[in-house]
Design a protein around this motif. Structure first.
Motif, PDB file in Angstrom:
ATOM      1  N   ALA A   2     -18.293  -6.626  19.842  1.00  9.44           N
ATOM      2  CA  ALA A   2     -18.219  -6.514  18.287  1.00  9.44           C
ATOM      3  C   ALA A   2     -16.972  -6.909  18.117  1.00  9.44           C
ATOM      4  N   LEU A   3     -17.008  -7.866  16.552  1.00  7.81           N
ATOM      5  CA  LEU A   3     -15.814  -8.241  16.046  1.00  7.81           C
ATOM      6  C   LEU A   3     -14.807  -7.103  15.597  1.00  7.81           C
ATOM      7  N   THR A   4     -13.638  -7.130  15.979  1.00 11.58           N
ATOM      8  CA  THR A   4     -12.400  -6.098  15.377  1.00 11.58           C
ATOM      9  C   THR A   4     -11.997  -6.686  14.058  1.00 11.58           C
ATOM     10  N   ILE A   5     -12.114  -5.725  13.036  1.00  9.39           N
ATOM     11  CA  ILE A   5     -11.352  -6.314  11.853  1.00  9.39           C
ATOM     12  C   ILE A   5      -9.987  -5.354  11.648  1.00  9.39           C
ATOM     13  N   LYS A   6      -9.075  -5.772  11.930  1.00 10.04           N
ATOM     14  CA  LYS A   6      -7.557  -5.014  11.722  1.00 10.04           C
ATOM     15  C   LYS A   6      -6.974  -5.119  10.265  1.00 10.04           C
ATOM     16  N   VAL A   7      -6.684  -4.191   9.678  1.00 10.20           N
ATOM     17  CA  VAL A   7      -6.239  -4.120   8.194  1.00 10.20           C
ATOM     18  C   VAL A   7      -4.784  -3.312   8.297  1.00 10.20           C
ATOM     19  N   LEU A   8      -3.678  -4.401   7.954  1.00  8.78           N
ATOM     20  CA  LEU A   8      -2.499  -3.608   8.116  1.00  8.78           C
ATOM     21  C   LEU A   8      -2.173  -3.489   6.391  1.00  8.78           C
ATOM     22  N   THR A   9      -1.888  -2.155   6.112  1.00 10.69           N
ATOM     23  CA  THR A   9      -1.647  -1.588   5.030  1.00 10.69           C
ATOM     24  C   THR A   9      -0.712  -0.652   4.543  1.00 10.69           C
ATOM     25  N   LEU A  10      -0.331  -0.590   3.196  1.00  8.05           N
ATOM     26  CA  LEU A  10       0.509   0.756   3.098  1.00  8.05           C
ATOM     27  C   LEU A  10      -0.066   1.841   2.477  1.00  8.05           C
ATOM     28  N   PHE A  11      -1.494   1.488   2.491  1.00  6.53           N
ATOM     29  CA  PHE A  11      -2.534   2.674   1.809  1.00  6.53           C
ATOM     30  C   PHE A  11      -3.692   2.700   2.821  1.00  6.53           C
ATOM     31  N   PRO A  12      -3.435   3.110   4.010  1.00  2.00           N
ATOM     32  CA  PRO A  12      -4.657   3.135   4.898  1.00  2.00           C
ATOM     33  C   PRO A  12      -5.845   4.173   4.324  1.00  2.00           C
ATOM     34  N   GLU A  13      -5.550   5.233   3.755  1.00  4.08           N
ATOM     35  CA  GLU A  13      -6.741   5.946   3.317  1.00  4.08           C
ATOM     36  C   GLU A  13      -7.680   5.260   2.224  1.00  4.08           C
TER      37      GLU A  13
END
Ligand code: ADE
Length: 250
Positions: A2-13
């Motif tokens: 599976a392709l992993t999409i990693k999101v780096l954010t200040l608003f995880p929710e």
């Protein structure tokens, strides 16, 4: 894998909610993609968890600091080839071709890292050190990079093989080969007459070849009227007849 999409954010929710919804959520449930959402603030280097500061040289607005961004990317990246995309109005404008290029890079590395920009911008050194692509979703400025990152994730995940089912009808979407890179045609469903507006007769004819021709011509006409810069075939004779607005019953 599976392709992993990693999101780096200040608003995880905010990001988790959208990634768990609709086709994005279904793709993860089916095991076709994996999402990992990381709070950039966890990589702040001081006890106040500061992620931004005023720009050197003065000026309005706050700048996201390089260390938290760089260290967050380095902490989540598993493959050096992984595309690291920063969302910014200064980036290359997202279109279907860029989406497919990103997907190919992500599939090679097994992962895609989306960095949601914030405040006035991100310290240039973070771009230099870890960002491989900067992407904009259009010529307007949003308050943060979360919505653009989610737009990129959605555009990309729907192109992952197996994500869309027949009922999602992606083959004739706007910008696909079947639509010659142009816009999709008009679509109708029940009722056949609504407030005096009729469904075009050909669509009720049951004549599949004629229907397909009408749709193709209509899509071409729509493209040349609304988005001539897409540079597709001008409407044919049948296309000029294909209505772009519904006929009214008299
Ligand atoms: N951040 C703010 N506005 C943006 C845009 N239009 N595209 C990508 N990131 C952004």
């Amino acid at each position: 894998m599976a392709l992993t999409i990693k999101v780096l954010t200040l608003f995880p929710e905010m990001v988790r909610t959208v990634l768990g919804t609709s086709i994005l959520g279904r793709a993860a449930q089916a095991g076709l993609v994996v999402y990992e959402v990381t709070d950039i603030r966890d990589f702040a280097v001081d006890k106040h968890r500061t992620v931004d500061d005023t720009p050197y040289g003065g000026g309005a607005g706050m700048i996201m600091m390089a260390p938290c961004v760089v260290e967050a990317v380095e902490a989540v990246r598993r493959d050096e080839r992984a595309p690291v995309v920063l969302t910014t109005p200064q980036g290359a404008r997202l279109d279907e071709a860029l989406t497919l290029a990103l997907l190919a890079e992500a599939q090679t590395a097994g992962e895609l890292i989306l960095v949601c920009g914030h405040y006035k911008g991100v310290d240039e050194r973070a771009r230099e050190l870890v960002v491989t692509r900067e992407v904009s979703i259009g010529d307007y400025v949003l308050s943060g990079g979360e919505l653009p990152a989610l737009v990129i994730a959605d555009a990309l995940v729907r192109r992952v093989p197996g994500v869309l089912h027949d009922e999602d009808s992606a083959a004739t979407d706007s910008f696909t080969d079947r639509r010659e890179g142009g816009l999709d045609c008009a679509w109708y469903t029940k009722p056949p007459v609504y407030r005096g507006l009729e469904v075009p007769e050909v669509l009720l004819s049951g004549h599949h070849a004629k229907i397909e021709e009408w749709r193709r011509d209509q899509a071409r006409q729509r493209t040349s009227e609304r988005r001539p810069e897409l540079g597709r075939t001008a409407g044919t004779e049948a296309g000029r007849d294909a209505r772009t607005t519904s006929k009214r019953t008299s």
